[in-house]
Motif scaffolding. Structure first.
Motif, PDB file in Angstrom:
ATOM      1  N   PRO A 119       0.807  -1.229   0.000  1.00  0.00           N
ATOM      2  CA  PRO A 119       0.000   0.000   0.000  1.00  0.00           C
ATOM      3  C   PRO A 119       0.835   1.273   0.000  1.00  0.00           C
ATOM      4  N   ARG A 120       2.015   1.232   0.622  1.00  0.00           N
ATOM      5  CA  ARG A 120       2.860   2.428   0.653  1.00  0.00           C
ATOM      6  C   ARG A 120       3.313   2.824  -0.746  1.00  0.00           C
ATOM      7  N   VAL A 121       3.495   1.823  -1.602  1.00  0.00           N
ATOM      8  CA  VAL A 121       3.875   2.116  -2.985  1.00  0.00           C
ATOM      9  C   VAL A 121       2.769   2.908  -3.676  1.00  0.00           C
ATOM     10  N   MET A 122       1.523   2.642  -3.286  1.00  0.00           N
ATOM     11  CA  MET A 122       0.376   3.340  -3.876  1.00  0.00           C
ATOM     12  C   MET A 122       0.009   4.599  -3.104  1.00  0.00           C
ATOM     13  N   GLY A 123       0.866   4.993  -2.158  1.00  0.00           N
ATOM     14  CA  GLY A 123       0.595   6.200  -1.387  1.00  0.00           C
ATOM     15  C   GLY A 123      -0.416   6.003  -0.284  1.00  0.00           C
ATOM     16  N   LEU A 124      -0.608   4.756   0.155  1.00  0.00           N
ATOM     17  CA  LEU A 124      -1.562   4.454   1.215  1.00  0.00           C
ATOM     18  C   LEU A 124      -0.829   4.071   2.496  1.00  0.00           C
ATOM     19  N   GLU A 125      -1.515   4.228   3.604  1.00  0.00           N
ATOM     20  CA  GLU A 125      -0.980   3.818   4.905  1.00  0.00           C
ATOM     21  C   GLU A 125      -2.005   2.930   5.586  1.00  0.00           C
ATOM     22  N   GLY A 126      -1.565   1.763   6.047  1.00  0.00           N
ATOM     23  CA  GLY A 126      -2.471   0.833   6.707  1.00  0.00           C
ATOM     24  C   GLY A 126      -2.436   0.993   8.215  1.00  0.00           C
ATOM     25  N   LEU A 127      -3.613   1.073   8.831  1.00  0.00           N
ATOM     26  CA  LEU A 127      -3.724   1.222  10.279  1.00  0.00           C
ATOM     27  C   LEU A 127      -4.620   0.122  10.837  1.00  0.00           C
ATOM     28  N   VAL A 128      -4.212  -0.436  11.974  1.00  0.00           N
ATOM     29  CA  VAL A 128      -4.998  -1.481  12.625  1.00  0.00           C
ATOM     30  C   VAL A 128      -6.110  -0.837  13.449  1.00  0.00           C
ATOM     31  N   VAL A 129      -7.327  -1.347  13.313  1.00  0.00           N
ATOM     32  CA  VAL A 129      -8.485  -0.806  14.032  1.00  0.00           C
ATOM     33  C   VAL A 129      -8.579  -1.484  15.398  1.00  0.00           C
ATOM     34  N   LEU A 130      -8.540  -0.681  16.459  1.00  0.00           N
ATOM     35  CA  LEU A 130      -8.511  -1.220  17.818  1.00  0.00           C
ATOM     36  C   LEU A 130      -9.838  -1.091  18.556  1.00  0.00           C
ATOM     37  N   THR A 131     -10.737  -0.235  18.093  1.00  0.00           N
ATOM     38  CA  THR A 131     -12.017  -0.048  18.781  1.00  0.00           C
ATOM     39  C   THR A 131     -13.171  -0.250  17.805  1.00  0.00           C
ATOM     40  N   GLY A 132     -14.369  -0.361  18.361  1.00  0.00           N
ATOM     41  CA  GLY A 132     -15.545  -0.622  17.536  1.00  0.00           C
ATOM     42  C   GLY A 132     -16.386   0.598  17.246  1.00  0.00           C
ATOM     43  N   SER A 133     -15.806   1.797  17.311  1.00  0.00           N
ATOM     44  CA  SER A 133     -16.602   3.013  17.120  1.00  0.00           C
ATOM     45  C   SER A 133     -17.124   3.167  15.697  1.00  0.00           C
ATOM     46  N   MET A 134     -16.493   2.468  14.727  1.00  0.00           N
ATOM     47  CA  MET A 134     -16.940   2.581  13.336  1.00  0.00           C
ATOM     48  C   MET A 134     -17.576   1.298  12.818  1.00  0.00           C
ATOM     49  N   GLU A 135     -17.908   0.390  13.719  1.00  0.00           N
ATOM     50  CA  GLU A 135     -18.593  -0.826  13.279  1.00  0.00           C
ATOM     51  C   GLU A 135     -20.010  -0.494  12.817  1.00  0.00           C
ATOM     52  N   PRO A 136     -20.558  -1.245  11.872  1.00  0.00           N
ATOM     53  CA  PRO A 136     -19.999  -2.465  11.270  1.00  0.00           C
ATOM     54  C   PRO A 136     -19.117  -2.220  10.046  1.00  0.00           C
ATOM     55  N   GLU A 137     -19.044  -0.979   9.566  1.00  0.00           N
ATOM     56  CA  GLU A 137     -18.281  -0.731   8.338  1.00  0.00           C
ATOM     57  C   GLU A 137     -16.799  -1.008   8.523  1.00  0.00           C
ATOM     58  N   ILE A 138     -16.250  -0.612   9.675  1.00  0.00           N
ATOM     59  CA  ILE A 138     -14.834  -0.852   9.960  1.00  0.00           C
ATOM     60  C   ILE A 138     -14.768  -1.636  11.270  1.00  0.00           C
ATOM     61  N   PRO A 139     -14.686  -2.960  11.216  1.00  0.00           N
ATOM     62  CA  PRO A 139     -14.742  -3.781  12.431  1.00  0.00           C
ATOM     63  C   PRO A 139     -13.426  -3.780  13.200  1.00  0.00           C
ATOM     64  N   VAL A 140     -13.532  -4.111  14.471  1.00  0.00           N
ATOM     65  CA  VAL A 140     -12.336  -4.262  15.307  1.00  0.00           C
ATOM     66  C   VAL A 140     -11.469  -5.386  14.738  1.00  0.00           C
ATOM     67  N   GLY A 141     -10.159  -5.155  14.710  1.00  0.00           N
ATOM     68  CA  GLY A 141      -9.245  -6.155  14.176  1.00  0.00           C
ATOM     69  C   GLY A 141      -9.029  -6.040  12.684  1.00  0.00           C
ATOM     70  N   GLY A 142      -9.734  -5.122  12.047  1.00  0.00           N
ATOM     71  CA  GLY A 142      -9.534  -4.915  10.619  1.00  0.00           C
ATOM     72  C   GLY A 142      -8.417  -3.915  10.372  1.00  0.00           C
ATOM     73  N   MET A 143      -8.203  -3.608   9.114  1.00  0.00           N
ATOM     74  CA  MET A 143      -7.228  -2.583   8.745  1.00  0.00           C
ATOM     75  C   MET A 143      -7.909  -1.567   7.853  1.00  0.00           C
ATOM     76  N   VAL A 144      -7.662  -0.303   8.149  1.00  0.00           N
ATOM     77  CA  VAL A 144      -8.168   0.772   7.311  1.00  0.00           C
ATOM     78  C   VAL A 144      -6.970   1.394   6.595  1.00  0.00           C
ATOM     79  N   PHE A 145      -7.115   1.597   5.306  1.00  0.00           N
ATOM     80  CA  PHE A 145      -6.032   2.163   4.499  1.00  0.00           C
ATOM     81  C   PHE A 145      -6.405   3.598   4.140  1.00  0.00           C
ATOM     82  N   ILE A 146      -5.545   4.517   4.556  1.00  0.00           N
ATOM     83  CA  ILE A 146      -5.834   5.936   4.355  1.00  0.00           C
ATOM     84  C   ILE A 146      -4.870   6.527   3.331  1.00  0.00           C
ATOM     85  N   LYS A 147      -5.331   7.596   2.697  1.00  0.00           N
ATOM     86  CA  LYS A 147      -4.523   8.288   1.692  1.00  0.00           C
ATOM     87  C   LYS A 147      -4.474   9.767   2.034  1.00  0.00           C
ATOM     88  N   ASP A 148      -3.284  10.322   1.936  1.00  0.00           N
ATOM     89  CA  ASP A 148      -3.106  11.747   2.219  1.00  0.00           C
ATOM     90  C   ASP A 148      -3.844  12.570   1.165  1.00  0.00           C
TER      91      ASP A 148
END
Length: 208
Positions: free
Chosen positions: A59-88
């Motif tokens: 993902p870094r090659v594509m300009g993305l950064e992967g982050l591990v999701v530790l809480t359930g504040s964005m469930e069900p779209e972003i579940p705990v234990g998943g990874m969200v990839f963000i772009k600047d």
């Protein structure tokens, strides 16, 4: 014309001496089980290492950064234990409904933008809320605090990536299988050195 009996007995004796003694069944099964375990563990370790490369390095090659999701504040779209990839992105391109990550690298939050505010004092601000939370976040997010906008998420992958970030777990999941594989090869080499005739016979059968 038949050979004398003493010649036949001598030839039979030499053949029996050249024939390697069969190892006990339990020993052969134990070696087979060890080899199977070593190769299985090595394949699993290779898959884990490939997972890290795919989900962190690629993902870094594509300009993305992967982050591990530790809480359930964005469930069900972003579940705990998943990874969200963000772009600047340029903060001015962020709109209501976008999911953004903000804060420091060590402590960051990923929530949805529910309102974009142009404050005369603080400038561009974002009011955010977790999809699974009842209330809007207390403090607005400064444009300078935005780390990026969420591009996509992958469930469950974060558990593995987060576990392998620990050095002890890395040695356990990657180093141990590699050590088992090396030990298995050393056992095979030692066996061939003890029984060179058996090793040559095995190679001849394989090439036949």
């Amino acid at each position: 014309m038949t050979a004398p009996e003493w010649i036949e007995d001598e030839m039979t004796s030499q053949t029996q001496e050249q024939r390697p003694a069969r190892r006990p069944l339990a020993l052969r099964l134990g070696k087979l089980l060890f080899s199977f375990t070593a190769w299985t563990a090595s394949i699993a370790a290779a898959l884990m290492l490939l997972t890290i490369i795919i989900f962190l390095a690629a993902p870094r090659v594509m300009g993305l950064e992967g982050l591990v999701v530790l809480t359930g504040s964005m469930e069900p779209e972003i579940p705990v234990g998943g990874m969200v990839f963000i772009k600047d992105v340029d903060p001015n391109s962020i709109h209501t409904g976008d999911v953004i990550t903000y804060g420091e690298a060590s402590i960051s939050t990923t929530h949805r933008v529910v309102e974009v505010v142009n404050d005369p004092v603080d400038g561009l601000l974002f009011r955010t809320k977790g999809d699974n939370n009842d209330a809007v976040d207390t403090l607005p997010v400064l444009a300078a605090s935005v780390r990026g906008k969420a591009s996509f998420t992958l469930p469950q992958v974060g558990y593995l990536v987060d576990a392998l970030k620990d050095r002890g777990n890395f040695y356990l999941f990657i180093g141990l299988p590699a050590a088992l594989l090396v030990l298995n090869e050393l056992v095979n080499i030692a066996r061939d050195m003890r029984n060179p005739g058996t090793a040559r016979s095995t190679r001849k059968e394989a090439s036949a």
